[in-house]
Design an enzyme around this catalytic site. Structure first.
Site, PDB file in Angstrom:
ATOM      1  N   GLU A  48     -31.530  -3.613  47.994  1.00 23.58           N
ATOM      2  CA  GLU A  48     -32.590  -4.559  47.643  1.00 23.58           C
ATOM      3  C   GLU A  48     -32.716  -5.657  48.689  1.00 23.58           C
ATOM      4  O   GLU A  48     -31.731  -6.037  49.328  1.00 23.58           O
ATOM      5  CB  GLU A  48     -32.279  -5.201  46.285  1.00 23.58           C
ATOM      6  CG  GLU A  48     -32.047  -4.195  45.171  1.00 23.58           C
ATOM      7  CD  GLU A  48     -31.423  -4.804  43.921  1.00 23.58           C
ATOM      8  OE1 GLU A  48     -31.261  -4.067  42.942  1.00 23.58           O
ATOM      9  OE2 GLU A  48     -31.092  -6.021  43.941  1.00 23.58           O
ATOM     10  N   LYS A  73     -32.618  -9.170  50.190  1.00 24.42           N
ATOM     11  CA  LYS A  73     -31.907 -10.406  49.857  1.00 24.42           C
ATOM     12  C   LYS A  73     -32.827 -11.566  50.199  1.00 24.42           C
ATOM     13  O   LYS A  73     -33.078 -11.851  51.365  1.00 24.42           O
ATOM     14  CB  LYS A  73     -30.586 -10.536  50.614  1.00 24.42           C
ATOM     15  CG  LYS A  73     -29.790 -11.749  50.145  1.00 24.42           C
ATOM     16  CD  LYS A  73     -28.489 -11.922  50.874  1.00 24.42           C
ATOM     17  CE  LYS A  73     -27.683 -13.044  50.218  1.00 24.42           C
ATOM     18  NZ  LYS A  73     -28.447 -14.278  49.976  1.00 24.42           N
ATOM     19  N   ARG A  80     -31.258 -18.959  43.112  1.00 21.19           N
ATOM     20  CA  ARG A  80     -30.834 -18.065  42.026  1.00 21.19           C
ATOM     21  C   ARG A  80     -31.246 -18.679  40.693  1.00 21.19           C
ATOM     22  O   ARG A  80     -31.036 -19.871  40.440  1.00 21.19           O
ATOM     23  CB  ARG A  80     -29.304 -17.901  42.079  1.00 21.19           C
ATOM     24  CG  ARG A  80     -28.707 -16.900  41.061  1.00 21.19           C
ATOM     25  CD  ARG A  80     -28.740 -15.513  41.604  1.00 21.19           C
ATOM     26  NE  ARG A  80     -28.062 -14.546  40.729  1.00 21.19           N
ATOM     27  CZ  ARG A  80     -26.837 -14.059  40.955  1.00 21.19           C
ATOM     28  NH1 ARG A  80     -26.141 -14.476  42.010  1.00 21.19           N
ATOM     29  NH2 ARG A  80     -26.317 -13.157  40.145  1.00 21.19           N
ATOM     30  N   PHE A  93     -33.754  -9.059  39.628  1.00 16.95           N
ATOM     31  CA  PHE A  93     -33.001  -7.882  40.047  1.00 16.95           C
ATOM     32  C   PHE A  93     -32.055  -7.358  38.968  1.00 16.95           C
ATOM     33  O   PHE A  93     -31.410  -6.339  39.162  1.00 16.95           O
ATOM     34  CB  PHE A  93     -32.208  -8.147  41.329  1.00 16.95           C
ATOM     35  CG  PHE A  93     -31.401  -9.417  41.328  1.00 16.95           C
ATOM     36  CD1 PHE A  93     -30.235  -9.531  40.587  1.00 16.95           C
ATOM     37  CD2 PHE A  93     -31.800 -10.496  42.102  1.00 16.95           C
ATOM     38  CE1 PHE A  93     -29.483 -10.688  40.597  1.00 16.95           C
ATOM     39  CE2 PHE A  93     -31.059 -11.661  42.119  1.00 16.95           C
ATOM     40  CZ  PHE A  93     -29.889 -11.762  41.363  1.00 16.95           C
ATOM     41  N   ARG A 128     -16.712 -11.876  41.732  1.00 14.60           N
ATOM     42  CA  ARG A 128     -17.133 -11.389  43.045  1.00 14.60           C
ATOM     43  C   ARG A 128     -16.278 -10.160  43.369  1.00 14.60           C
ATOM     44  O   ARG A 128     -15.056 -10.215  43.278  1.00 14.60           O
ATOM     45  CB  ARG A 128     -16.922 -12.461  44.108  1.00 14.60           C
ATOM     46  CG  ARG A 128     -17.479 -12.087  45.487  1.00 14.60           C
ATOM     47  CD  ARG A 128     -17.061 -13.110  46.530  1.00 14.60           C
ATOM     48  NE  ARG A 128     -17.443 -14.454  46.180  1.00 14.60           N
ATOM     49  CZ  ARG A 128     -18.636 -14.992  46.384  1.00 14.60           C
ATOM     50  NH1 ARG A 128     -19.593 -14.256  46.933  1.00 14.60           N
ATOM     51  NH2 ARG A 128     -18.882 -16.243  46.046  1.00 14.60           N
TER      52      ARG A 128
END
EC number: 6.5.1.1
Length: 507
Positions: free
Chosen positions: A209, A211, A216, A295, A366
């Site tokens: 996708e 970026k 955000r 997304f 993460r």
């Protein structure tokens, strides 16, 4: 609890590399806290005070610093209350009241506490208590499983309230914390990859996708009620009415969406990041229109999707918001991924994200299931000054003040250097030792905590770009700067110019 006790604990945590020692020290502190102090303490320990930024800059902080108190007397509750007052200040007379509040706060603080408070207010606090370490400490102090504490923190979006619940509630109450429309969760985070080929080797088949260089956002809708949160979980619904209207148009009743919003030019290309962020300020004008792109979807009409694979979540997202789905394709082919990356860069975006199609939504984590790939920019800059470190770096010069050459004197003296940012990231122990010795040899003056040096040392800095900033004379600041190494083969006259860096700003 006295603030001194918390500060001493943060110093101890920052001075050790042992994770077990960090967890033990923090767990012992948490056990001693009054329940009313727990949320504030957790915010300070993670260098994220619950009030966020309170409008204090380094000039205001420097002006407020006076003679420190001889003995500790300031409590954690005193500091928390002062931060509340500073956050609430606005309008006529607020500057004077802010200065008075700061003077009163620092006058009651010892020298050690003054340094800690300065770090809190300037957003430069480095306690060594990363959220993962503190999560483990909460679990140990409360005698709960780490997984239960981590899950509750992710789904509540608040480690402070989770710590309070874990330390004062039952195991069943902690386990009952779940996803709830209207309550933001910590966003899933991405690792970094060197190339799309390397990233695909890790993810396998992936959604590749664009970026976007936007902000955000996490959007919660229940019926006609829409709420928007930032990546730090601050609510900004009232600042983004156009995003609210877009989401109200989706054919759902309840939904939680993850995405980005950004400003676009008439040609569809992204506008500078600062134009997007200008809409999030207290005095933001609505002259810039923001466009939402999504997304991921975490919940829809009573169905939680956190534990469903990304491939399924994408199908749901495309069914409800096809016009606002971030551009991308599912592929395992490096050539296809490379084409998408080139298309994203040609369109003015940062790069691409590669997300394993089988990955679950790991809120607040993460890992290798999401990988961002974008070009790295490196520049040769000049060291203007260096700040003394704290914690494990006590006694060593750490945080670098970086300058770019200004040959024409557009922002100062011709041939001088214009400050464009600071960084301590990327410094190895060897570099810290080298620069501590080197910079004291070329020192020209000192101020509180800072050694100013002759502008002769060139350092290679990697950045993700630049952004507009009123803080520095050149009106730009580096984004995510980190040290690659010193260039002893180069003279300061060979450094990159402020004009070169300013050219990175989008027109």
């Amino acid at each position: 609890m006295l603030l001194d006790e918390l500060v001493r604990t943060t110093d101890a945590v920052a001075s050790t590399r042992s994770r077990l020692a960090k967890v033990d020290a923090l767990a012992q502190l948490l056990k001693r806290l009054d329940p009313a102090d727990i949320p504030a303490a957790v915010g300070l320990l993670t260098a994220k005070p619950r009030q966020g930024r309170v409008g204090v800059g380094w000039r205001g902080m420097s002006a407020a610093m006076g003679e420190p108190a001889a003995d500790p007397g300031l409590t954690l509750a005193d500091l928390d209350a002062a931060l509340d007052r500073l956050q609430a200040l606005a309008g006529a007379g607020s500057a004077a009241e802010r200065a008075a509040t700061l003077r009163g706060l620092t006058a009651a603080a010892t020298e050690r506490e003054q340094a800690f408070i300065g770090g809190v207010l300037l957003g430069e606090l480095r306690t060594g208590a990363l959220e993962g370490v503190l999560t483990d400490a909460v679990a140990r102090a409360a005698e709960r499983s780490v997984e239960a504490v981590r899950r509750a923190a992710m789904l509540s979006g608040d480690l402070g309230s989770t710590a309070l619940l874990a330390l004062t509630g039952t195991a069943a109450e902690l386990d009952a914390v779940g996803l709830k429309v209207g309550r933001p969760v910590q966003p899933m985070l991405a690792g970094t990859g060197a190339s799309v080929t390397a990233a695909l080797e890790t993810t396998g088949e992936a959604s590749v996708e664009y970026k976007l260089d936007g902000a955000r956002i996490q959007v919660h809708r229940s019926g006609g009620d829409v709420r928007i949160f930032t990546r730090t979980l601050a609510e900004v619904t009232h600042r983004l009415p156009e995003v609210v209207e877009v989401v109200r148009g989706f054919p759902v009743h309840d939904v939680i969406l993850d995405g980005e919003t950004l400003a676009l030019g008439e040609d569809g290309a992204p506008r500078p990041f600062q134009e997007t962020m200008s809409r999030f300020g207290a005095d933001a004008a609505r002259t810039t229109v923001l466009h939402p792109w999504f997304f991921d979807v975490l919940h829809i009409d009573g169905r939680d999707l956190l534990d469903e694979p990304l491939s399924e979540r994408i199908k749901v997202l495309e069914a409800i918001a096809p016009a606002h789905r971030i551009p991308g394709e599912i592929t395992a082919d490096p050539e296809v991924a490379g084409r998408i990356s080139r298309d994203a860069l040609a369109a003015g975006h940062e790069g691409v994200m590669l997300k394993s199609v089988g990955s679950l939504y790991a809120a607040g984590r993460r890992g290798s299931n999401w990988i961002k790939v974008k070009p790295v920019l490196t520049y040769d800059l000049v060291v203007l000054a260096c700040e003394w470190g704290s914690g494990r770096r006590t006694g060593m010069l750490s945080n670098l003040h970086l300058g770019a050459l200004d040959p024409a004197g557009e922002y100062g003296e011709p041939g001088g250097y214009v400050m464009v940012g600071k960084t301590f990231k990327g410094l190895t122990d060897a570099l810290l030792q080298w620069q501590t010795k080197r910079f004291q040899e070329i020192e020209v003056r000192r101020t509180a905590g800072t050694v100013w040096v002759e502008p002769v040392t060139v350092v290679e800095i990697a950045i993700d770009g630049v952004q507009q900033s009123p803080r520095y004379p050149g009106r730009i600041a580096l984004r995510f700067a980190r040290v690659k190494g010193y260039r002893e083969d180069k003279t300061a006259a060979e450094a990159d110019t402020i004009q070169t860096l300013r050219a990175l700003l989008r027109p």
